[in-house]
Design a protein around this motif. Sequence first.
Motif, PDB file in Angstrom:
ATOM      1  N   SER A  80       0.838  -1.190   0.000  1.00 17.34           N
ATOM      2  CA  SER A  80       0.000   0.000   0.000  1.00 17.34           C
ATOM      3  C   SER A  80       0.874   1.241   0.000  1.00 17.34           C
ATOM      4  O   SER A  80       2.090   1.171   0.170  1.00 17.34           O
ATOM      5  CB  SER A  80      -0.931  -0.007   1.220  1.00 17.34           C
ATOM      6  OG  SER A  80      -1.832   1.085   1.169  1.00 17.34           O
ATOM      7  N   LEU A  84      -2.518   5.700  -2.815  1.00 14.37           N
ATOM      8  CA  LEU A  84      -3.311   4.614  -3.395  1.00 14.37           C
ATOM      9  C   LEU A  84      -4.794   4.879  -3.150  1.00 14.37           C
ATOM     10  O   LEU A  84      -5.207   5.228  -2.043  1.00 14.37           O
ATOM     11  CB  LEU A  84      -2.912   3.282  -2.757  1.00 14.37           C
ATOM     12  CG  LEU A  84      -3.187   2.000  -3.547  1.00 14.37           C
ATOM     13  CD1 LEU A  84      -2.432   1.995  -4.862  1.00 14.37           C
ATOM     14  CD2 LEU A  84      -2.776   0.792  -2.710  1.00 14.37           C
ATOM     15  N   TYR A  88      -8.120   0.388  -4.399  1.00 12.05           N
ATOM     16  CA  TYR A  88      -6.902  -0.413  -4.517  1.00 12.05           C
ATOM     17  C   TYR A  88      -6.320  -0.760  -3.153  1.00 12.05           C
ATOM     18  O   TYR A  88      -5.588  -1.741  -3.017  1.00 12.05           O
ATOM     19  CB  TYR A  88      -5.876   0.311  -5.378  1.00 12.05           C
ATOM     20  CG  TYR A  88      -6.326   0.470  -6.810  1.00 12.05           C
ATOM     21  CD1 TYR A  88      -6.936  -0.581  -7.487  1.00 12.05           C
ATOM     22  CD2 TYR A  88      -6.157   1.668  -7.489  1.00 12.05           C
ATOM     23  CE1 TYR A  88      -7.378  -0.443  -8.780  1.00 12.05           C
ATOM     24  CE2 TYR A  88      -6.592   1.823  -8.793  1.00 12.05           C
ATOM     25  CZ  TYR A  88      -7.203   0.764  -9.438  1.00 12.05           C
ATOM     26  OH  TYR A  88      -7.636   0.904 -10.736  1.00 12.05           O
ATOM     27  N   LEU A 157       0.909  -0.868  -4.624  1.00  9.37           N
ATOM     28  CA  LEU A 157       0.653  -2.051  -5.448  1.00  9.37           C
ATOM     29  C   LEU A 157       1.537  -2.065  -6.682  1.00  9.37           C
ATOM     30  O   LEU A 157       1.866  -1.009  -7.244  1.00  9.37           O
ATOM     31  CB  LEU A 157      -0.813  -2.085  -5.894  1.00  9.37           C
ATOM     32  CG  LEU A 157      -1.855  -2.642  -4.930  1.00  9.37           C
ATOM     33  CD1 LEU A 157      -3.227  -2.574  -5.579  1.00  9.37           C
ATOM     34  CD2 LEU A 157      -1.540  -4.068  -4.533  1.00  9.37           C
ATOM     35  N   PRO A 159       2.096  -2.021 -10.401  1.00 11.53           N
ATOM     36  CA  PRO A 159       1.205  -1.431 -11.417  1.00 11.53           C
ATOM     37  C   PRO A 159       0.343  -2.448 -12.150  1.00 11.53           C
ATOM     38  O   PRO A 159      -0.764  -2.126 -12.591  1.00 11.53           O
ATOM     39  CB  PRO A 159       2.191  -0.739 -12.364  1.00 11.53           C
ATOM     40  CG  PRO A 159       3.359  -0.394 -11.500  1.00 11.53           C
ATOM     41  CD  PRO A 159       3.476  -1.530 -10.521  1.00 11.53           C
ATOM     42  N   LYS A 162      -2.838  -2.733 -10.139  1.00 13.16           N
ATOM     43  CA  LYS A 162      -3.684  -1.556  -9.956  1.00 13.16           C
ATOM     44  C   LYS A 162      -4.733  -1.522 -11.050  1.00 13.16           C
ATOM     45  O   LYS A 162      -4.655  -0.775 -12.020  1.00 13.16           O
ATOM     46  CB  LYS A 162      -2.832  -0.288  -9.960  1.00 13.16           C
ATOM     47  CG  LYS A 162      -1.945  -0.126  -8.745  1.00 13.16           C
ATOM     48  CD  LYS A 162      -1.097   1.125  -8.806  1.00 13.16           C
ATOM     49  CE  LYS A 162      -1.930   2.375  -8.734  1.00 13.16           C
ATOM     50  NZ  LYS A 162      -1.114   3.599  -8.652  1.00 13.16           N
ATOM     51  N   ASP A 163      -5.713  -2.367 -10.881  1.00  6.15           N
ATOM     52  CA  ASP A 163      -6.761  -2.512 -11.877  1.00  6.15           C
ATOM     53  C   ASP A 163      -8.027  -2.986 -11.185  1.00  6.15           C
ATOM     54  O   ASP A 163      -7.955  -3.756 -10.217  1.00  6.15           O
ATOM     55  CB  ASP A 163      -6.326  -3.528 -12.952  1.00  6.15           C
ATOM     56  CG  ASP A 163      -7.290  -3.560 -14.119  1.00  6.15           C
ATOM     57  OD1 ASP A 163      -8.274  -4.324 -14.044  1.00  6.15           O
ATOM     58  OD2 ASP A 163      -7.054  -2.845 -15.104  1.00  6.15           O
ATOM     59  N   GLU A 524      -2.858   9.498 -13.690  1.00  5.84           N
ATOM     60  CA  GLU A 524      -1.985   8.445 -13.183  1.00  5.84           C
ATOM     61  C   GLU A 524      -0.624   8.550 -13.863  1.00  5.84           C
ATOM     62  O   GLU A 524      -0.429   9.306 -14.818  1.00  5.84           O
ATOM     63  CB  GLU A 524      -2.599   7.060 -13.445  1.00  5.84           C
ATOM     64  CG  GLU A 524      -3.934   6.833 -12.780  1.00  5.84           C
ATOM     65  CD  GLU A 524      -3.818   6.557 -11.293  1.00  5.84           C
ATOM     66  OE1 GLU A 524      -2.681   6.273 -10.839  1.00  5.84           O
ATOM     67  OE2 GLU A 524      -4.835   6.633 -10.584  1.00  5.84           O
ATOM     68  N   LYS A 546       1.521   1.780 -18.220  1.00  4.23           N
ATOM     69  CA  LYS A 546       1.614   2.228 -16.837  1.00  4.23           C
ATOM     70  C   LYS A 546       3.080   2.340 -16.442  1.00  4.23           C
ATOM     71  O   LYS A 546       3.904   1.505 -16.826  1.00  4.23           O
ATOM     72  CB  LYS A 546       0.904   1.240 -15.899  1.00  4.23           C
ATOM     73  CG  LYS A 546      -0.590   1.139 -16.087  1.00  4.23           C
ATOM     74  CD  LYS A 546      -1.178   0.153 -15.083  1.00  4.23           C
ATOM     75  CE  LYS A 546      -2.691   0.038 -15.249  1.00  4.23           C
ATOM     76  NZ  LYS A 546      -3.275  -0.931 -14.290  1.00  4.23           N
TER      77      LYS A 546
END
Length: 728
Positions: A80, A84, A88, A157, A159, A162-163, A524, A546
């Motif tokens: 974390s 964030l 997420y 997280l 990348p 991160k979804d 982002e 990303k």
Amino acid sequence: MIGYAAIFMALVATGIALFCYLNAYMASSTRRLAQRISAGRDKGLFYYRLSALFIAVTALYLFYIIVSDQFQFAYVFGYSSRDLNLIYKLSAFWAGQEGSFLLWALFHVSFGLLLARKNQPCAMTVYTGVQIMLLVILLAKSPFMILTEPRLDGFGLNPLLKDPWMVVHPPVLFLGYAGLAVPFAYAIDGIITGRHKNWVSQALPWTLFAWAALGAGIFLGGFWAYKVLGWGGYWGWDPVENSSLVPWLACGALVHLLLLARVRLAAVRPASFAALFTFVLVMYGTFLTRSGILSDFSTHSFSDEGVGGILASFVLITAVSALGILIIRWPTLPEGELYPAVKSREFFLAATAIIFAALGVIVLVGMSTPLVAMLLGNPQNVSTAFYNTTTLPLAAGLALLLAVGSLVGWGEDRTRLFARYWWIVVVAIVSIIIAVAGGICQPVALMTIGLSVAIIAASIVAVRAKKIRRGAGLTHVGVALTLIGILFSSLANQAVYVSFQQGESKQVLGTDFSYLGMRPDTEEQGFYQSFKLTGEANTVLEPYTKLNKEGRPAAREPGIYRMLSADIYLAPTMQQTESPHKEMTLGKGEQKQEDALTVKLIRYGMSGSGASGDVRVYTLLEATQDGKAEEAKPELISRNGQMIPVPFKVFGHYELIVTAINMGDGTVTVGIKDLAAPPEQSRLDVEISRKPLINLVWLGTFLIMIGTISAGVSRRKFCITDKKAASS
């Protein structure tokens, strides 16, 4: 301490519950006073509910420390960060080993509360035993370990994770894992007590639920890989992917054997074996993916974090105990014929279960090859060709069984199927001709496509004639559509690698592509690459790259243009948008110059340990430019088998990173990059592919999930009706 204490108290409460349930079962088996049996069950239920409370407290506390940014905890620091998003941070709960085991335990104890209402002490003894295993793992690999040094922020997280799909994919998968423990417990209860009809009817709805959840988790993972990760496909026969597929295939065999056991009690023997070892395969797959064995063979396997030995022990305990109970009680299990004739529903159910089992064995062998090869001293993995070659004939056999079996009745069916349903054969032949025109030329694949179309027609007829339930019909149609989609999207797939410069246009696969250039993402860390499509498609696709915190590409999402007949899939394979680091290797006290910057290694060291946390390589460098000197302290951190550089800036625009360290000769490799330098212009390499009928894969897997859930609900209602009838 709150987290550790809650896990420990949950383990203690679960252990007491196990003892109480075991005592209640022993009392019932020796026909002691009903009052003593009831008291044992009541105490077991009390302590099991208490364990559920402690597990819930553990989960809530982990979520609290993640949301409140308490980076003194190693788990929070590793998964974390302050920036964030909340959604997420929820994903961070199960992003690591510790959190995912806690999620599994949370689902497990929730299902256990439902199972406990059945007042079956033998089943609850087994179920609490599995729960103890999960809690022991959580104690050994706790998410509440404290860092030796306080941190102000975390790494966040990966990348890739991160979804939004990260929010749903792992929980759904663990729902399936936890759900399979219920048929496991019911099966052992039935084997020991002899209540065979009882455990079969009780286990069937749970098995269908677990099958649906596990299948949904696999589907979500495949769709995530296809839509977000830019791998060019949805399935790569990766060992981690296979570790969830094997239990799903075993569960498919179990479902059909349980259906058969409801009318042929002789099927209890193979159904018992399937119920036991479906869950054993869940434990085995968990061991393979989380022990570090597959870290060199899988793109998303966990590295060894100290739980491999514990998991291996639990796999052996579970497998040996289950097999021992089955062998001891085997003579007492029902005997007889599985089916009255080849032309009967019973035969086709048994044959379908065998096909599922054979598919599971093949994938299991391929998945276990790295482990076996490692034991033999030559670590290696099987190729995807092994799976494709061996599973396709079995897929054709499965399609044949589903197509014919849906139309055959229970008992010896004397119906002349061909005389009544000849038109289904004609439809199948026409579909084969269409497949040939679509570019499919492999004979077994053509046969599978034809049989899959026959499944659709036969399922519609069978549902309308009430030969099979609507849930089964939906599931069969889903299997057929999935097979057709897989074969067309893989065998008729067209892919071309093309290189573009900004403003350049090229015609690829009948469509004109123009590369418009790159634009940054304002929200982002990342950038889009815009392509204009003309011809049969007139739109703009924007694959997305990303970036990680260091500004380096970490994940690439493809651009997808969806059509009914096919997808146009555009996936960049390389984009160099910035100058790379220029490396130099330094010994202690040595200095070198690069781009007017002189760097000297003062000292380096290491802290941390692989068992208790991250391993950090820290350095002290002296950077000099135009007579001015600044200190630099870049680090190199080892986490989950990956080396993560932590950069350090000097003079405002020079970035220094540690890329390697050699303890043998005492040298450190340092990378230098001038952030103020203009990025190098390069060409963009793109894979452009056309994937015909890919949407049938998603539609088919969705129908499988809906059909299985529907079948589970109807079976659950059927069991309740049976109970009411029996009680009256």
